[in-house]
Design a protein around this motif. Structure first.
Motif, PDB file in Angstrom:
ATOM      1  N   ALA A   1       0.832  -1.212   0.000  1.00  0.00           N
ATOM      2  CA  ALA A   1       0.000   0.000   0.000  1.00  0.00           C
ATOM      3  C   ALA A   1       0.865   1.260   0.000  1.00  0.00           C
ATOM      4  CB  ALA A   1      -0.924  -0.003   1.211  1.00  0.00           C
TER       5      ALA A   1
ATOM      6  N   ARG B   1      10.364   3.262  -2.994  1.00  0.00           N
ATOM      7  CA  ARG B   1       9.248   3.795  -3.776  1.00  0.00           C
ATOM      8  C   ARG B   1       8.416   4.802  -2.999  1.00  0.00           C
ATOM      9  NH1 ARG B   1       4.550   0.402  -6.258  1.00  0.00           N
ATOM     10  NH2 ARG B   1       3.719   2.085  -7.549  1.00  0.00           N
TER      11      ARG B   1
ATOM     12  N   ALA C   1       2.480   7.046   1.300  1.00  0.00           N
ATOM     13  CA  ALA C   1       1.598   7.692   0.310  1.00  0.00           C
ATOM     14  C   ALA C   1       0.344   8.272   0.964  1.00  0.00           C
ATOM     15  CB  ALA C   1       1.214   6.691  -0.777  1.00  0.00           C
TER      16      ALA C   1
ATOM     17  N   ALA D   1      -2.415   8.938   4.535  1.00  0.00           N
ATOM     18  CA  ALA D   1      -3.305   8.140   5.379  1.00  0.00           C
ATOM     19  C   ALA D   1      -3.981   7.100   4.486  1.00  0.00           C
ATOM     20  CB  ALA D   1      -4.335   9.049   6.034  1.00  0.00           C
ATOM     21  N   ASP D   2      -4.369   5.975   5.086  1.00  0.00           N
ATOM     22  CA  ASP D   2      -4.967   4.893   4.294  1.00  0.00           C
ATOM     23  C   ASP D   2      -6.386   5.283   3.881  1.00  0.00           C
ATOM     24  OD1 ASP D   2      -6.307   2.506   3.467  1.00  0.00           O
ATOM     25  OD2 ASP D   2      -4.628   1.379   4.310  1.00  0.00           O
ATOM     26  N   ILE D   3      -6.528   5.562   2.598  1.00  0.00           N
ATOM     27  CA  ILE D   3      -7.813   6.056   2.076  1.00  0.00           C
ATOM     28  C   ILE D   3      -8.894   4.992   2.225  1.00  0.00           C
ATOM     29  CG2 ILE D   3      -8.995   6.886   0.002  1.00  0.00           C
ATOM     30  CD1 ILE D   3      -6.147   7.883  -0.950  1.00  0.00           C
ATOM     31  N   LYS D   4      -8.500   3.724   1.982  1.00  0.00           N
ATOM     32  CA  LYS D   4      -9.508   2.649   2.017  1.00  0.00           C
ATOM     33  C   LYS D   4     -10.065   2.476   3.432  1.00  0.00           C
ATOM     34  CE  LYS D   4      -6.942   0.515  -1.734  1.00  0.00           C
ATOM     35  NZ  LYS D   4      -5.874  -0.426  -2.087  1.00  0.00           N
TER      36      LYS D   4
ATOM     37  N   GLY E   1      -0.661  12.403   4.611  1.00  0.00           N
ATOM     38  CA  GLY E   1      -0.155  12.062   5.938  1.00  0.00           C
ATOM     39  C   GLY E   1       1.327  11.691   5.926  1.00  0.00           C
TER      40      GLY E   1
ATOM     41  N   GLU F   1       3.075  14.920   6.061  1.00  0.00           N
ATOM     42  CA  GLU F   1       2.817  15.467   7.401  1.00  0.00           C
ATOM     43  C   GLU F   1       3.642  14.748   8.466  1.00  0.00           C
ATOM     44  OE1 GLU F   1      -1.400  14.889   6.444  1.00  0.00           O
ATOM     45  OE2 GLU F   1      -1.731  16.880   7.279  1.00  0.00           O
TER      46      GLU F   1
ATOM     47  N   GLU G   1      -4.738  15.874  -0.588  1.00  0.00           N
ATOM     48  CA  GLU G   1      -6.062  15.583   0.005  1.00  0.00           C
ATOM     49  C   GLU G   1      -7.197  16.283  -0.730  1.00  0.00           C
ATOM     50  OE1 GLU G   1      -3.336  16.485   1.691  1.00  0.00           O
ATOM     51  OE2 GLU G   1      -3.110  15.265   3.502  1.00  0.00           O
TER      52      GLU G   1
ATOM     53  N   GLY H   1      -4.962  16.406   7.305  1.00  0.00           N
ATOM     54  CA  GLY H   1      -5.538  16.099   8.614  1.00  0.00           C
ATOM     55  C   GLY H   1      -4.531  15.757   9.692  1.00  0.00           C
TER      56      GLY H   1
HETATM   57  N1  CAA Z   1      -4.265   4.715   0.966  1.00  0.00           N
HETATM   58  C1  CAA Z   1      -4.550   3.418   0.673  1.00  0.00           C
HETATM   59  N2  CAA Z   1      -3.936   2.745  -0.303  1.00  0.00           N
HETATM   60  C2  CAA Z   1      -3.008   3.406  -1.039  1.00  0.00           C
HETATM   61  C3  CAA Z   1      -2.679   4.737  -0.798  1.00  0.00           C
HETATM   62  C4  CAA Z   1      -3.334   5.410   0.269  1.00  0.00           C
HETATM   63  N3  CAA Z   1      -3.056   6.659   0.620  1.00  0.00           N
HETATM   64  N4  CAA Z   1      -1.737   5.118  -1.690  1.00  0.00           N
HETATM   65  C5  CAA Z   1      -1.478   4.056  -2.453  1.00  0.00           C
HETATM   66  N5  CAA Z   1      -2.248   3.017  -2.072  1.00  0.00           N
HETATM   67  C6  CAA Z   1      -2.301   1.666  -2.647  1.00  0.00           C
HETATM   68  C7  CAA Z   1      -3.053   1.666  -3.969  1.00  0.00           C
HETATM   69  O1  CAA Z   1      -4.442   1.609  -3.747  1.00  0.00           O
HETATM   70  C8  CAA Z   1      -2.487   0.413  -4.615  1.00  0.00           C
HETATM   71  O2  CAA Z   1      -3.107  -0.694  -4.028  1.00  0.00           O
HETATM   72  P1  CAA Z   1      -3.851  -1.818  -4.989  1.00  0.00           P
HETATM   73  O3  CAA Z   1      -2.733  -2.358  -5.826  1.00  0.00           O
HETATM   74  O4  CAA Z   1      -4.415  -2.775  -3.996  1.00  0.00           O
HETATM   75  O5  CAA Z   1      -4.853  -1.055  -5.780  1.00  0.00           O
HETATM   76  C9  CAA Z   1      -1.039   0.410  -4.156  1.00  0.00           C
HETATM   77  O6  CAA Z   1      -0.985   1.253  -3.003  1.00  0.00           O
HETATM   78  C10 CAA Z   1      -0.076   0.980  -5.193  1.00  0.00           C
HETATM   79  O7  CAA Z   1      -0.552   2.247  -5.562  1.00  0.00           O
HETATM   80  P2  CAA Z   1      -0.813   2.675  -7.102  1.00  0.00           P
HETATM   81  O8  CAA Z   1      -1.154   1.485  -7.918  1.00  0.00           O
HETATM   82  O9  CAA Z   1      -1.794   3.817  -7.085  1.00  0.00           O
HETATM   83  O10 CAA Z   1       0.641   3.189  -7.495  1.00  0.00           O
HETATM   84  P3  CAA Z   1       1.030   4.306  -8.585  1.00  0.00           P
HETATM   85  O11 CAA Z   1       2.512   4.250  -8.715  1.00  0.00           O
HETATM   86  O12 CAA Z   1       0.207   4.173  -9.809  1.00  0.00           O
HETATM   87  O13 CAA Z   1       0.626   5.705  -7.893  1.00  0.00           O
HETATM   88  C11 CAA Z   1       0.510   7.313  -6.096  1.00  0.00           C
HETATM   89  C12 CAA Z   1       1.286   6.128  -6.732  1.00  0.00           C
HETATM   90  C13 CAA Z   1       0.576   8.534  -6.993  1.00  0.00           C
HETATM   91  C14 CAA Z   1       1.187   7.603  -4.759  1.00  0.00           C
HETATM   92  C15 CAA Z   1      -0.959   6.882  -5.883  1.00  0.00           C
HETATM   93  O14 CAA Z   1      -0.999   5.617  -5.210  1.00  0.00           O
HETATM   94  C16 CAA Z   1      -1.770   7.853  -5.063  1.00  0.00           C
HETATM   95  O15 CAA Z   1      -2.190   8.875  -5.560  1.00  0.00           O
HETATM   96  N6  CAA Z   1      -1.992   7.512  -3.764  1.00  0.00           N
HETATM   97  C17 CAA Z   1      -2.832   8.320  -2.902  1.00  0.00           C
HETATM   98  C18 CAA Z   1      -2.104   9.561  -2.444  1.00  0.00           C
HETATM   99  C19 CAA Z   1      -3.023  10.396  -1.581  1.00  0.00           C
HETATM  100  O16 CAA Z   1      -4.057  10.853  -2.002  1.00  0.00           O
HETATM  101  N7  CAA Z   1      -2.620  10.615  -0.315  1.00  0.00           N
HETATM  102  C20 CAA Z   1      -3.398  11.369   0.660  1.00  0.00           C
HETATM  103  C21 CAA Z   1      -4.228  10.419   1.475  1.00  0.00           C
HETATM  104  S1  CAA Z   1      -5.392  11.253   2.510  1.00  0.00           S
HETATM  105  C22 CAA Z   1      -4.486  11.798   3.817  1.00  0.00           C
HETATM  106  O17 CAA Z   1      -3.298  11.587   3.916  1.00  0.00           O
HETATM  107  C23 CAA Z   1      -5.257  12.559   4.861  1.00  0.00           C
HETATM  108  C24 CAA Z   1      -4.428  13.177   5.920  1.00  0.00           C
HETATM  109  O18 CAA Z   1      -3.833  14.212   5.735  1.00  0.00           O
HETATM  110  C25 CAA Z   1      -4.378  12.553   7.239  1.00  0.00           C
END
Ligand code: CAA
Length: 258
Positions: free
Chosen positions: A25, A60, A64, A66-69, A109, A112, A132, A140
């Motif tokens: 993840a 890598r 990436a 907080a865990d969105i799922k 996160g 952060e 976000e 957050g």
């Molecule tokens: N939460 C849960 N799963 C995540 C994740 C996240 N933040 N980031 C990546 N993953 C998972 C993907 O779902 C994928 O899992 P599956 O193979 O089971 O689908 C695996 O990690 C690999 O990711 P990608 O296939 O998407 O890899 P990529 O190289 O194509 O892209 C990336 C990489 C650009 C980082 C892309 O994964 C991405 O955009 N991730 C989300 C980034 C994001 O939005 N982060 C903010 C989260 S919200 C937050 O953090 C709130 C806060 O402030 C507290």
């Protein structure tokens, strides 16, 4: 030693290294990982045998975000109560210096978490961002407050409002990271910096970290008053006597952390 599932810990040369380890993840920060990270870090902080902590991820991804799922279906009250995450208070109140060694993605996160550390070292592959806004939310884990303090309000606003990522060079230019190193050298370089800090007088290091922290939270006049007292207090330690004596005797100081 405690068995962890989402992190790997390692200790050498008075340096504790915590490696985030959810490769499937991209080290997304779920509740279980954050709980392990905080428990391990706070445990190392309480150990006087540890003089610095390194937090790192994989080639890598540092993390990436907080865990969105895990949080996608939660509501206001659940998130206001903390959601899946334990409080970061214990982590940010640690006295031991913490170095974030960032390669690959440090998003949301993840960015952060790096900003909760004292020093950020970046590999040339590092990518920082607060995406976000693309998910219909905002940072957050402190990003809307720490990023403007680190890089200024206007650049932070562009990142937080558009979700644009910045590379390592731009992050260094902007003051977010202290140094950029080749990716292959990141772990060694972070360990070297941590080992250097861990070789100093622990009371002096704690006081210096306190004063740096105060600079982020206090007006200048109060921060300077804080520093004046902390500086004078450092003269009560054996290590101050040893450090200044060693300088005059042209030898390396032998600090006893007293
Ligand atoms: N939460 C849960 N799963 C995540 C994740 C996240 N933040 N980031 C990546 N993953 C998972 C993907 O779902 C994928 O899992 P599956 O193979 O089971 O689908 C695996 O990690 C690999 O990711 P990608 O296939 O998407 O890899 P990529 O190289 O194509 O892209 C990336 C990489 C650009 C980082 C892309 O994964 C991405 O955009 N991730 C989300 C980034 C994001 O939005 N982060 C903010 C989260 S919200 C937050 O953090 C709130 C806060 O402030 C507290």
């Amino acid at each position: 030693m405690t068995e962890y599932t989402s992190i790997i810990t390692d200790v050498s040369d008075r340096v504790a290294t915590i490696t985030l380890n959810r490769p499937e993840a991209l080290n997304a920060l779920n509740g279980a990982l954050v709980a392990e990270l905080i428990e391990a870090a706070v445990g190392f902080d309480a150990d006087p045998g540890i003089g610095a902590i390194v937090i790192t991820g994989s080639e890598r991804a540092f993390a990436a975000g907080a865990d969105i799922k895990e949080m996608a279906e939660l509501g206001y009250a659940e998130m206001y109560l903390g959601g899946p995450f334990p409080s970061w208070d214990g982590f940010v109140q640690m006295r031991t210096p913490v170095i974030a060694a960032v390669a690959g993605f440090a998003l949301g996160g993840g960015c952060e978490l790096a900003m909760m550390c004292d020093i950020i070292l970046a590999a040339d592959t590092a990518k920082f961002g607060q995406p976000e806004i693309n998910l219909g939310v905002l940072p957050g884990f402190g990003g809307s407050q720490r990023l403007p303090r680190a890089i200024g309000k206007y650049k932070a606003a562009e990142m937080v409002l558009t979700g644009r990522m910045m590379g390592a060079e731009e992050a260094e230019r902007s003051g977010l990271v202290s140094r950029v190193v080749p990716a292959a050298e990141l772990r060694d370089e972070a360990h070297k910096v941590a080992k250097t800090i861990a070789s100093k007088s622990l009371p002096a290091v704690y006081a210096a970290k306190d004063a740096l922290q105060a600079s982020q939270e206090m007006p200048l006049s109060e921060g300077l008053r804080f520093e004046r007292h902390a500086f004078a207090a450092s003269f009560a330690t054996d290590d101050q006597k040893e450090g200044m004596r060693a300088f005059q005797e042209k030898r390396a100081a032998n600090f006893t952390h007293r």
